[in-house]
Design a protein around this motif. Structure first.
Motif, PDB file in Angstrom:
ATOM      1  N   LEU A 143       0.829  -1.210   0.000  1.00 54.12           N
ATOM      2  CA  LEU A 143       0.000   0.000   0.000  1.00 54.12           C
ATOM      3  C   LEU A 143       0.860   1.256   0.000  1.00 54.12           C
ATOM      4  N   ASP A 144       1.987   1.215   0.707  1.00 54.71           N
ATOM      5  CA  ASP A 144       2.879   2.376   0.723  1.00 54.71           C
ATOM      6  C   ASP A 144       3.335   2.731  -0.688  1.00 54.71           C
ATOM      7  N   TYR A 167      -4.721   0.520   8.133  1.00 56.87           N
ATOM      8  CA  TYR A 167      -5.024   0.997   6.781  1.00 56.87           C
ATOM      9  C   TYR A 167      -6.032   2.145   6.788  1.00 56.87           C
ATOM     10  N   ARG A 186      -5.859   5.605   4.369  1.00 55.91           N
ATOM     11  CA  ARG A 186      -5.840   5.462   2.904  1.00 55.91           C
ATOM     12  C   ARG A 186      -7.277   5.486   2.383  1.00 55.91           C
ATOM     13  N   TRP A 198      -8.482   5.953  -0.416  1.00 55.54           N
ATOM     14  CA  TRP A 198      -8.680   5.358  -1.740  1.00 55.54           C
ATOM     15  C   TRP A 198      -8.795   3.838  -1.678  1.00 55.54           C
ATOM     16  N   GLU A 232      -2.116   6.708  -8.588  1.00 60.00           N
ATOM     17  CA  GLU A 232      -2.329   7.644  -7.486  1.00 60.00           C
ATOM     18  C   GLU A 232      -3.716   8.275  -7.586  1.00 60.00           C
ATOM     19  N   GLY A 264       0.141   3.692  -3.276  1.00 62.89           N
ATOM     20  CA  GLY A 264      -0.533   4.972  -3.069  1.00 62.89           C
ATOM     21  C   GLY A 264       0.169   6.154  -3.697  1.00 62.89           C
TER      22      GLY A 264
END
Length: 912
Positions: free
Chosen positions: A730-731, A761, A764, A766, A740, A734
């Protein structure tokens, strides 16, 4: 036209603006939110230049005396007069409804007109402060004035606006007793009740509840009571601050209405012709107060559009640069000086790129997009840029003619052969998203303990040692029978953050709670066995599990060892599989806790209380194929049409469940293989299979997933790898990939649960995450009495907000002990001899027992409880909510979940 000259990105901007107003993709106006655009004119004649640019924009939208696009314009005089005194949205909404484009029908701005009536009452200093009922009556009176049908109905109930009756004798009495309640009071009551239901309780239209931060359906208040309180509060504030608050309210109402009006119509020919976005044009004045009012409007518009998820509007403002101070196109703050605008070369080109590249619904409110207008060129020296009018697609048939033709076709279809076809054509599919609007009990956000993982681990071991000492005392003083259960677990996490990924502590706690409860039963019943627990640490990731298993086998062969079985093995790994094989060879019964891989079943001495990978993959694949989990950016969802499976081929659990999901999902999911540390360590590089790719790094993995999501936005990522790698993925996904800002839907297994419940999480927006767990949250109505007692005991000993209370690991460890103890007690009652062989016979003969994680129905020949519960949680800001639960939570048929989805439309798979 000097307002827009050739070059400097002007032509590119105009084409991008036309594409935004009339998008090729009809779904874009419900999905892709555009930032407001602020065009800055500079120079000595900046005001004239801005006015010329605005005039050119208006000619695009109104070229031949009739609107081609629904739009509203505010000039500098209107903005200056309204600054600090009245919301700009009042005039925008009113003008938007005037002279709408032909053949598109009138705009039904129901919520806007209601809030406009409230705001106008609030702005009138002579109006009294109403209560809720008086405010409702006032708004309904305004609604009657706008609707001829309601006005006619009201007139039937009485001649006066107050409902008075006229006429001689019995006529007036009849109207007072019958017609007034029927034609006036009942419609007004129903109208007010419907407004409350839609604005406060509806999850689809309840924008007002979201704006006021009211839980949908959780308030008993009436909408008009809440609005009256707001009115009284804002009247006591500074006038300018109150106007800003009313601006927010009106913008939310207007954009919520426009979002509904912009949805593609399936039946209405008028809505089908609404192919354009609405346009707001603002020409800001030169004076600072007026310009500031316009800039504040742009900021509030961005926030309201984000909140209401309305992408159906294009906002363009033109301003002399001296009065502008909003953010630049790249989001950085700009100076209010005109020189900043003049020195920004190519501003229109960057604005055009931003308009064309808008995709999806951003997690943050879009900032105004600032771009400099090119310097004007006198008409005598240049022809300028010809602004062709916006030309939305035209229809040959008018809506009335189309509706008539449709009626004829429907009448023909209503014959007996056409009924079925008509039902199929007109059936409106359910587009509600699974999760986010549920009234279920939520697995709330726990608190990370301030104690180190090592301390929590040692505290749990201390509870077991204390209980073992109790057994020695009780059995030594009396005539009870004691036996030993060996627990083989992993080592604790080395750092505090590792609490989110390690099952060692909750498993030990579940065993400690079960040991205490079972020994309490043995104290009260002489035909039950007292249990000691011998907890052995197999190292990180069970690195020493095979050697520990050999040691247990050797100890069990010693006379008087008292070992009757083993519990543990919380992970399905090659080393735990080998340990189970060793214990089975020594004929030692084993009951696994959270290990789910089918391949762990290497002999008849192994059983487990968690559902298998094959059951979990079948439920998850059905969930992904049939559940509305893919958000299209408009708030509506649909099932997944493609899948990417991420797995580790060297991990027993990951490789098996990823392969099983791919086979169950169908549609040939693409598989990405990634092993932490790269390909070194045992897997040779080969040509690879079709639909399978191996990646060396998390970054490559994130890029590969992004490519698949871009190619098909309805792609779900099935994460079969471990939680630690998911956080790293995820890092990178994103902010280091081309995705993005895009929505990503992920479905993962139980390994993600602890991290998700801990809020790993949560930052985030998105990410749309669904993950599995083996228990329902504490407090859920389907929980059995045993589960409720277990949750109460756990909360008493470890806290109601403990990290692992709802993740199921402790409950499964508790049930593993219960299953082994039940077999030992049966052997003791039947033979008075509790040996491993008799315990194994008890397990072979079948056990049915209510457990903390569900009903334990381990029949003859079964190694896993029949219909063992599985729960899928949706990760939200307020915690994780159940969106699917299948299985036998209790023995009672009422406690068996056999269907899932809206109104239980989908069947849960059943074990044979």
């Amino acid at each position: 036209m000097p307002g827009f000259t050739e070059g400097e990105g002007a032509e590119e901007f105009i084409e991008a603006l036309k594409g935004a107003v009339v998008p090729r993709d009809r779904k874009a106006k419900g999905r892709d939110l555009l930032p407001p655009v602020l065009l800055l004119a500079d120079g000595e004649r900046a005001a004239a230049h801005a006015h010329q640019a605005m005039r050119g924009l208006r000619r695009m939208l109104y070229p031949d005396g009739a609107k081609r696009v629904p739009y509203a314009v505010l000039g500098p005089d209107e903005i200056r007069d309204a600054a600090g005194r009245r919301p700009l949205t009042l005039d925008l909404g009113r003008e938007l409804c005037v002279d709408v484009p032909r053949r598109t029908g009138r705009l039904r701005l129901t919520d806007f007109f209601l809030t406009r009536d409230i705001v106008e009452l609030a702005l009138d200093p002579r109006a009294p402060e109403p209560d809720g009922r008086a405010l409702r009556d006032h708004c309904y009176a305004q609604r009657i004035a706008r609707g001829p049908l309601l006005r006619a109905l009201w007139t039937l109930g009485g001649d006066s606006a107050e409902g008075g009756t006229t006429g001689p004798g019995w006529v007036a009495e009849l109207r007072r007793l019958l017609m007034r309640p029927l034609c006036q009071l009942l419609p007004r009551w129903w109208w007010g009740r419907r407004r409350t239901r839609l604005l406060l309780r509806s999850t689809r239209r309840g924008w007002y509840a979201d704006w006021r931060r009211i839980n949908h359906g959780r308030t008993a208040d009436d909408f008009f009571e809440i609005a009256a309180r707001l009115l009284r509060t804002e009247r006591g504030r500074d006038r300018e601050a109150a106007v800003g608050r009313w601006e927010e309210l009106l913008l939310h109402a207007l954009l919520a209405d426009l979002r509904r009006a912009a949805r593609p119509g399936r039946i209405s020919p008028w809505r089908r012709r609404r192919r354009t976005r609405c346009v707001f044009l603002l020409e800001l004045p030169e004076d600072a107060a007026g310009a500031a009012a316009g800039e504040r409007f742009l900021e509030r518009y961005g926030e309201a559009a984000r909140d209401t998820r309305c992408a159906a509007v294009v906002v363009v403002a033109v301003s002399p640069a001296g009065g502008a101070g909003v953010s630049r196109a790249d989001g950085a703050a700009s100076s209010p000086a005109g020189g900043a605008a003049a020195g920004e070369s190519g501003g229109l080109g960057r604005a055009a790129a931003r308009l064309r590249g808008a995709s999806g619904m951003p997690s943050r409110a879009p900032r105004p997009l600032r771009a400099a207008l090119p310097a004007p060129v006198p008409e005598s020296e240049s022809e300028g840029l010809d602004l062709d009018p916006v030309s939305p697609r035209t229809f040959r048939l008018g809506p009335a003619a189309e509706l008539t033709l449709t009626g004829v076709v429907v009448a023909a279809l209503l014959s007996a052969p056409g009924v079925w076809l008509l039902d199929r054509v007109t059936d409106e599919p359910d587009r509600g998203c699974l999760g986010g609007a549920s009234s279920e009990v939520v697995a709330g956000r726990p608190e990370l303990s301030t104690d180190s993982p090592r301390k929590q681990y040692e505290d749990a071991r201390r509870l077991i040692r204390e209980e073992n000492a109790r057994v020695d005392r009780e059995v030594g003083d009396g005539d009870g029978t004691a036996r030993t259960v060996v627990h083989i677990g992993s080592d604790v996490a080395a750092d505090p953050e590792g609490q989110r990924y390690n099952a060692a502590v909750p498993e030990l706690r579940g065993i400690a709670l079960a040991q205490r409860a079972l020994n309490d039963e043995a104290r009260n019943d002489s035909q039950k066995v007292w249990l000691r627990v011998d907890s052995r640490n197999a190292g990180g990731d069970f690195g020493h599990a095979p050697s520990i298993a050999r040691q247990v086998a050797e100890d069990a062969r010693k006379k008087g060892s008292g070992i009757i079985g083993v519990v543990g093995f919380s992970k399905s790994l090659m080393q735990t599989q080998e340990a189970v094989r060793i214990l089975g060879g020594a004929r030692i019964p084993v009951v696994g806790t959270t290990a789910t891989a089918d391949l762990m079943q290497v002999n008849g001495y192994y059983r487990r209380v968690a559902p298998t990978d094959s059951r979990e993959a079948a439920i998850e694949a059905d969930f992904a194929r049939r559940g509305n989990i893919m958000d299209d950016g408009t708030g509506s969802c649909s099932p997944a049409r493609a899948a990417v499976v991420v797995k580790d081929p060297r991990d027993l659990y990951s490789d098996e469940i990823g392969t099983l999901f791919a086979g169950r999902f169908g549609a040939r999911p693409f598989t990405l293989e990634y092993t932490p540390g790269g390909r070194s360590g045992g897997i040779a590089e080969g040509p690879g299979q079709d639909g399978v790719a191996r990646k060396d790094s998390i970054g490559e993995l994130a890029d590969a997933v992004c490519e698949r999501v871009i190619a098909n936005p309805r792609t779900v990522v099935y994460w079969a790898s471990r939680a630690l790698q998911f956080s790293a993925f995820l890092d990178d996904f994103g902010d280091n990939t081309a995705c993005e800002g895009r929505k990503l839907t992920v479905l993962g297994g139980n390994d993600l649960t602890t991290a998700a419940l801990a809020g790993e999480y949560a930052d985030r927006p998105w990410l749309r995450l669904y993950h599995t767990v083996h228990v329902l949250p504490a407090g859920h109505p389907r929980l059995s009495d045993i589960a409720k007692k277990f949750n109460a005991d756990y909360a008493r000993d470890f806290g109601s907000h403990d990290l692992w209370r709802d993740d199921g690991r402790a409950a499964l460890a508790y049930d593993a002990m219960q299953l082994l103890a039940e077999a030992a007690n049966r052997a003791f009652r039947s033979t008075d001899n509790v040996e491993r062989s008799n315990v194994q016979i008890g397990l072979d003969n079948g056990i049915r027992k209510q457990g903390a994680s569900g009903y334990l129905d381990v029949g003859r020949g079964r190694s896993v409880p029949r219909d063992k519960p599985l729960v899928i949680l949706h990760h939200t800001d307020r915690g994780s909510e159940p969106v699917l639960y299948c299985g036998a939570f209790t023995q009672n048929p009422a406690g068996r979940a056999t269907h899932w989805g809206p109104q239980g439309k989908f069947s849960c798979p059943r074990d044979s």
